[in-house]
Scaffold this motif. Structure first.
Motif, PDB file in Angstrom:
ATOM      1  N   ILE A 169      37.514  37.218  49.190  1.00 49.51           N
ATOM      2  CA  ILE A 169      38.962  37.208  49.237  1.00 49.51           C
ATOM      3  C   ILE A 169      39.637  38.584  49.185  1.00 49.51           C
ATOM      4  O   ILE A 169      40.607  38.699  49.941  1.00 49.51           O
ATOM      5  CB  ILE A 169      39.555  36.287  48.074  1.00 49.51           C
ATOM      6  CG1 ILE A 169      41.072  35.927  48.123  1.00 49.51           C
ATOM      7  CG2 ILE A 169      39.369  36.849  46.670  1.00 49.51           C
ATOM      8  CD1 ILE A 169      41.624  35.248  47.166  1.00 49.51           C
TER       9      ILE A 169
ATOM     10  N   THR B  88      40.920  40.064  52.670  1.00 50.26           N
ATOM     11  CA  THR B  88      41.926  39.444  53.614  1.00 50.26           C
ATOM     12  C   THR B  88      43.268  40.185  53.351  1.00 50.26           C
ATOM     13  O   THR B  88      44.245  39.813  54.129  1.00 50.26           O
ATOM     14  CB  THR B  88      41.934  37.975  53.150  1.00 50.26           C
ATOM     15  OG1 THR B  88      42.598  37.662  51.639  1.00 50.26           O
ATOM     16  CG2 THR B  88      40.833  37.424  53.452  1.00 50.26           C
TER      17      THR B  88
ATOM     18  N   TYR C  51      39.805  42.278  42.868  1.00 47.98           N
ATOM     19  CA  TYR C  51      38.960  41.173  43.495  1.00 47.98           C
ATOM     20  C   TYR C  51      37.841  41.871  43.786  1.00 47.98           C
ATOM     21  O   TYR C  51      36.487  41.035  43.483  1.00 47.98           O
ATOM     22  CB  TYR C  51      39.702  40.658  44.615  1.00 47.98           C
ATOM     23  CG  TYR C  51      40.651  39.354  44.114  1.00 47.98           C
ATOM     24  CD1 TYR C  51      40.262  38.369  43.325  1.00 47.98           C
ATOM     25  CD2 TYR C  51      42.008  39.454  44.484  1.00 47.98           C
ATOM     26  CE1 TYR C  51      41.066  37.340  43.054  1.00 47.98           C
ATOM     27  CE2 TYR C  51      42.819  38.424  44.095  1.00 47.98           C
ATOM     28  CZ  TYR C  51      42.184  37.292  43.438  1.00 47.98           C
ATOM     29  OH  TYR C  51      43.146  36.195  43.036  1.00 47.98           O
TER      30      TYR C  51
ATOM     31  N   PRO D 107      35.224  32.210  46.380  1.00 53.08           N
ATOM     32  CA  PRO D 107      35.893  33.081  47.489  1.00 53.08           C
ATOM     33  C   PRO D 107      35.304  34.578  47.332  1.00 53.08           C
ATOM     34  O   PRO D 107      36.381  35.501  47.093  1.00 53.08           O
ATOM     35  CB  PRO D 107      37.300  32.709  47.583  1.00 53.08           C
ATOM     36  CG  PRO D 107      37.661  32.621  46.101  1.00 53.08           C
ATOM     37  CD  PRO D 107      36.374  31.853  45.399  1.00 53.08           C
TER      38      PRO D 107
END
Length: 295
Positions: free
Chosen positions: A289, A292, A214, A286
């Motif tokens: 992300i 998180t 990500y 996002p």
């Protein structure tokens, strides 16, 4: 009746693949094909497909190439529309018929985003899909993306934008496509009555793979699609966040991902095509992300 191709990517989830293909056989639509692309599974997934589902078109990859394998299935798909699923997801019985209806009613609809529901609440939520018309979400101030565990796409539009970004390997591939689809003048809309079920896995969140890919791919999304000035600002902010959250969460995974993004940026050669400022501003992205997962 338009032909639909269901394309599943499988990797070492034999039992999930068995259940998903069993559920797919119950779909209320007559003209469809199923393509399973196996990413070199070692748990017997290929044997299950061959022996128990001989009607399925099985494509066996020689190694795990990530989401690149999806594109092999997309290219072989003969349908006017493609339904994309994971190896642990499947469409509801009515999903295909309702999806085709939505596409036929709106030529500018490029992606039909399904309501992807948690399979583990199946008995509780399976009663909520009787509405044939459904509720179409049309937000006024932002553009929507989609969830690859259950989504329908126009084959010709998907081919036009180049399918999934093979350089990403995992994650953010849907967002990459969303930028290109909106910029090409097509829409992504969510339909509450078009449902798929997905086995959300807590194990994936505990893995290093999600925060790494990500983070790395967030840089690549920016460099591929953002106009220059916006890209510079977004890159600086993302670099800052990599250092900040590395210290906050006592991990070096974000720094490794950032280094990999810069080190392997040559994989983006020839693929940068900035989208309009409107698409960048309105598409919900996002980018943070990754930060998180260790909280």
């Amino acid at each position: 009746m338009k032909k639909v191709s269901i394309v599943m990517l499988a990797w070492n989830r034999k039992e999930d693949v068995r259940e998903s293909l069993t559920r797919i056989a119950e779909i209320e639509y007559d003209n469809y094909e199923v393509i399973v692309v196996d990413n070199a599974s070692t748990d017997g997934t290929q044997e299950v497909v061959k022996t128990e589902f001989p009607h399925v078109n099985l494509i066996e990859m020689s190694e795990n190439v990530g989401i690149k394998a999806y594109n092999v299935g997309f290219e072989q798909a003969k349908g006017d529309y493609i339904i994309i699923i994971d190896d642990d997801s499947f469409p509801a019985k009515t999903a295909m018929r309702r999806m085709v209806k939505a596409f036929e009613q709106d030529p500018q609809l490029g992606v039909c985003a399904f309501d992807v529901r948690n399979y583990y609440n199946y008995d509780d939520i399976n009663q909520d899909i009787d509405n044939e018309e459904g509720v179409k979400a049309i937000p006024r101030d932002y553009y929507m993306g989609f969830n690859g565990a259950g989504v329908g796409v126009r084959k010709d539009v998907f081919k036009q934008i180049g399918y999934y970004p093979e350089e990403f390997f995992l994650y953010f591939n849907e967002m990459d496509c969303a930028y290109k689809i909106w910029d090409a003048g097509y829409k992504i809309e969510f339909f509450s009555n078009i449902v798929s079920y997905h086995k959300y896995s807590p194990a994936n969140r505990a893995s290093w793979r999600a925060p790494f890919y990500y983070t790395r791919n967030a840089f690549w999304l920016i460099w591929k699609h953002f106009p220059t000035n916006t890209a510079i600002k977004a890159t600086a902010k993302l670099i800052y966040n990599c250092f900040y959250y590395s210290m906050e969460q006592k991990t070096n995974i974000y720094l490794k991902a950032m280094w990999d993004a810069f080190k392997n940026s040559s994989k983006l050669k020839g693929k940068r095509k900035p989208v309009s400022k409107e698409v960048v501003e309105k598409l919900r992205n996002p980018l943070n992300i990754a930060f998180t997962f260790y909280r």
